[in-house]
Design a protein around this motif. Structure first.
Motif, short mmCIF file in Angstrom:
data_model
loop_
_atom_site.label_atom_id
_atom_site.label_comp_id
_atom_site.label_asym_id
_atom_site.label_seq_id
_atom_site.Cartn_x
_atom_site.Cartn_y
_atom_site.Cartn_z
N PRO A 62 0.82 -1.22 0.00
CA PRO A 62 0.00 0.00 0.00
C PRO A 62 0.85 1.27 0.00
CG PRO A 62 -0.83 -1.57 1.62
CD PRO A 62 0.50 -2.09 1.15
N PHE A 63 0.33 2.30 -0.64
CA PHE A 63 0.94 3.63 -0.65
C PHE A 63 -0.18 4.65 -0.51
CE2 PHE A 63 -0.08 2.55 -5.02
CZ PHE A 63 -0.72 3.70 -5.49
N TYR A 64 0.16 5.87 -0.14
CA TYR A 64 -0.83 6.94 -0.03
C TYR A 64 -0.84 7.78 -1.30
CZ TYR A 64 -1.80 6.03 4.89
OH TYR A 64 -2.20 5.46 6.07
N CYS B 80 -3.70 3.06 -1.22
CA CYS B 80 -3.97 2.36 -2.47
C CYS B 80 -2.86 1.33 -2.70
CB CYS B 80 -3.99 3.33 -3.65
SG CYS B 80 -4.94 4.83 -3.39
N ASN B 81 -3.10 0.45 -3.64
CA ASN B 81 -2.04 -0.37 -4.20
C ASN B 81 -2.40 -0.71 -5.63
OD1 ASN B 81 -4.00 -2.35 -3.88
ND2 ASN B 81 -2.63 -3.85 -2.94
N ILE C 16 -20.19 -1.04 1.73
CA ILE C 16 -20.05 -1.78 0.49
C ILE C 16 -18.58 -1.89 0.07
CG2 ILE C 16 -20.54 -1.73 -2.00
CD1 ILE C 16 -22.91 -2.64 -0.43
N LEU C 17 -17.87 -0.77 0.09
CA LEU C 17 -16.52 -0.73 -0.45
C LEU C 17 -15.46 -1.09 0.58
CD1 LEU C 17 -16.83 2.59 -2.49
CD2 LEU C 17 -17.05 0.26 -3.34
N GLY C 18 -15.78 -0.98 1.88
CA GLY C 18 -14.79 -1.24 2.92
C GLY C 18 -14.02 0.04 3.28
N GLU C 19 -13.23 -0.05 4.33
CA GLU C 19 -12.48 1.10 4.81
C GLU C 19 -11.36 1.51 3.85
OE1 GLU C 19 -11.07 0.38 8.74
OE2 GLU C 19 -13.08 0.30 9.62
N GLU C 20 -10.83 0.55 3.11
CA GLU C 20 -9.76 0.84 2.14
C GLU C 20 -10.15 0.27 0.78
OE1 GLU C 20 -6.18 -0.74 3.89
OE2 GLU C 20 -5.82 1.12 5.00
N PRO C 21 -11.03 0.97 0.06
CA PRO C 21 -11.56 0.43 -1.19
C PRO C 21 -10.52 0.33 -2.30
CG PRO C 21 -12.27 2.70 -0.88
CD PRO C 21 -11.62 2.28 0.40
N ASN C 22 -9.39 1.03 -2.17
CA ASN C 22 -8.38 1.01 -3.23
C ASN C 22 -7.19 0.11 -2.90
OD1 ASN C 22 -9.67 2.92 -4.98
ND2 ASN C 22 -9.14 4.51 -3.50
N VAL C 23 -7.38 -0.78 -1.93
CA VAL C 23 -6.34 -1.76 -1.58
C VAL C 23 -6.93 -3.14 -1.79
CG1 VAL C 23 -4.87 -2.71 0.22
CG2 VAL C 23 -5.24 -0.25 0.09
N LYS C 24 -6.25 -3.96 -2.61
CA LYS C 24 -6.74 -5.32 -2.87
C LYS C 24 -5.96 -6.32 -2.02
CE LYS C 24 -7.60 -8.72 -6.47
NZ LYS C 24 -7.59 -9.07 -7.90
#
Length: 500
Positions: free
Chosen positions: A354-356, A364-365, A492-500
């Motif tokens: 992950p990075f900001y 995100c990642n 729906i998306l979760g707390e960190e939607p841009n981290v898989k």
């Protein structure tokens, strides 16, 4: 040559005769070009840059604006010990403006003067007036600036024609260049701008209510004086060395930028010819994954793209043994991208950790755009947004607004320096809300969910079917139209939607 600086005692600052990075000076918060000092240690690289003049400022000062006591040099982070004040701008008692630049302070009287105000000359010659201007003798009295029309404290005046102007307005050049526009902007009286309504500054997307503004008559592009002068907006180039024709093209049209396909990013291994006669890449080797990826149409349930970390939509590429998925559009992202959010070209890369994101602030990642000069990372979704958006959530166009002050998002009410703002009303969206997926999946629901901006009915009672908590009817939500399944976006998306 080295300098032990009070702001960075861990390492000495090293002198550079001709710095060209344009990184912001810790002292005056202006881009650094030319002679400078900086820390070159690996764990500090990119920080503690100073103009030579700012690095060599005297630690003490006797100044006529405060003759009773000596003034001590400080920065905002070492001066403000109140946690609520930490990180905010300091207000200058001379010019009345707030800034996070170095200042001189009297601790006895809580008197503060910015370093720029402390070094102003008694007389100046400016581009905005024909006669020499004289600085007021530090009388902290309000006056109306004859240039911008706003009230202020510190000013210069003309003895011959009774002309008075802010010190900051006096620094305005007749011509300048901003990153957001292809042509130079010229100082122009507001009355000469022929628009049906007050002109809109296309940098902050607010009305221009000053006597003068920066303007491009060719494109009808207007900007506030101070918006155009901001280091984050202004492009520091020598306009006299450039011909007007050189501004007819955009940086985004550079052949090295926005390439549709680059062999270093994506190599096509196999193709087939479609019914329309167009070749389709059925197998590729993408730099983000060690194995070849094959084109697939059948969509797995609740699967996200490893590139943009959004729900997979057809068509996409897949490595089945690794459960690695990549949208076809993500495989074609350009290697180099230019965006108004950042001054330097950005390079596409992939990061599993992950990075900001420097634009939306989210973790995100996956695929990202990175500045190799500033080592700043951006989520691909933020960088792929255009300067102008047309979204179903609002009836008017939204324009990218970049300011030196925080702006509220009309959806989540959080603050950010980057928002998409409506020029007609006060509606604005931060990049987090602007990049919310219109359609997404939830792992415990069989149907796709659509993003909704208004309540589904007029019942007055709204709940989330996941957490069973009440929903604010003013906040956006996701809903399955088939099952009437409404839910909070975060649920729906979760707390960190841009981290898989």
């Amino acid at each position: 040559m080295e300098l032990q600086h009070w702001r960075h005692l861990q390492h000495p600052l090293v002198f550079n005769e001709d710095e060209r990075s344009g990184r912001l000076c810790y002292g005056c918060v202006e881009p650094v070009f030319g002679p400078s000092y900086s820390c070159i240690e690996s764990n500090c690289d990119g920080y503690y840059y100073h103009h030579k003049s700012c690095a060599e400022l005297s630690l003490g000062l006797h100044h006529p604006s405060h003759p009773n006591h000596p003034l001590i040099l400080f920065d905002i982070y070492t001066y403000l010990d109140n946690e609520e004040e930490y990180g905010r701008f300091s207000k200058c008692n001379v010019c009345g403006e707030k800034s996070n630049e170095y200042s001189y302070c009297c601790y006895r009287c809580n008197f503060n003067i910015h370093i720029r105000c402390s070094s102003l000359s008694l007389t100046i010659q400016t581009e905005v007036h024909d006669h020499q201007l004289t600085r007021s003798i530090w009388k902290l009295m309000k006056f109306a600036c004859d240039f911008c029309g706003k009230e202020g404290n510190l000013h210069y005046f003309c003895v011959q024609c009774n002309f008075a102007i802010h010190s900051r307005c006096a620094a305005c050049p007749r011509r300048l260049k901003v990153f957001r526009h292809n042509h130079p902007l010229h100082l122009t009286p507001s009355l000469e701008v022929h628009q049906s309504d007050s002109p809109i500054c296309l940098l902050c997307v607010r009305k221009v209510d000053t006597h003068w503004l920066y303007y491009c008559s060719r494109c009808n592009f207007a900007a506030h004086l101070y918006c155009a002068m901001l280091p984050s907006n202004r492009e520091y180039i020598n306009l006299q060395e450039l011909k007007e024709e050189q501004f007819t093209g955009s940086k985004s049209e550079d052949p090295e930028l926005h390439q549709s396909l680059d062999s270093e990013i994506c190599k096509v291994n196999k193709t087939v010819v479609g019914a329309d006669g167009i070749e389709i890449a059925t197998e590729i080797k993408h730099f983000s994954h060690e194995h070849d990826l094959k084109l697939i149409d059948e969509i797995p349930n609740n699967t996200k793209c490893n590139g943009c970390v959004q729900s997979i939509l057809s068509p996409f590429y897949s490595c089945t043994p690794c459960s690695f998925f990549l949208h076809k559009s993500c495989s074609k992202l350009p290697k180099i991208k230019q965006h108004p959010i950042h001054h330097h070209p950005l390079t596409l890369s992939y990061q599993q950790a992950p990075f900001y994101c420097g634009a939306c602030g989210q973790r995100c990642n996956g695929l990202k755009y990175n500045c190799q000069i500033c080592n700043r990372n951006y989520n691909v979704q933020c960088i792929l947004l255009s300067n102008t958006l047309t979204l179903a959530c609002h009836e008017h166009h939204l324009y990218l607004s970049m300011t030196s002050y925080l702006q509220n998002c009309s959806s989540c009410n959080l603050e950010n320096y980057f928002v998409f703002r409506c020029s007609t009303c006060e509606f604005s969206l931060d990049l987090k809300c602007a990049t919310l997926p219109e359609i997404t999946w939830y792992n415990q629901h069989e149907h796709p969910l659509n993003l909704r901006y208004t309540p589904e009915d007029d019942s007055g009672e709204y709940y989330c079917d996941i957490c069973e908590e009440e929903r604010d009817p003013k906040e956006w939500f996701y809903n399955c139209e088939d099952c009437n399944f409404p839910a909070h976006c975060d649920c729906i998306l979760g707390e960190e939607p841009n981290v898989k």
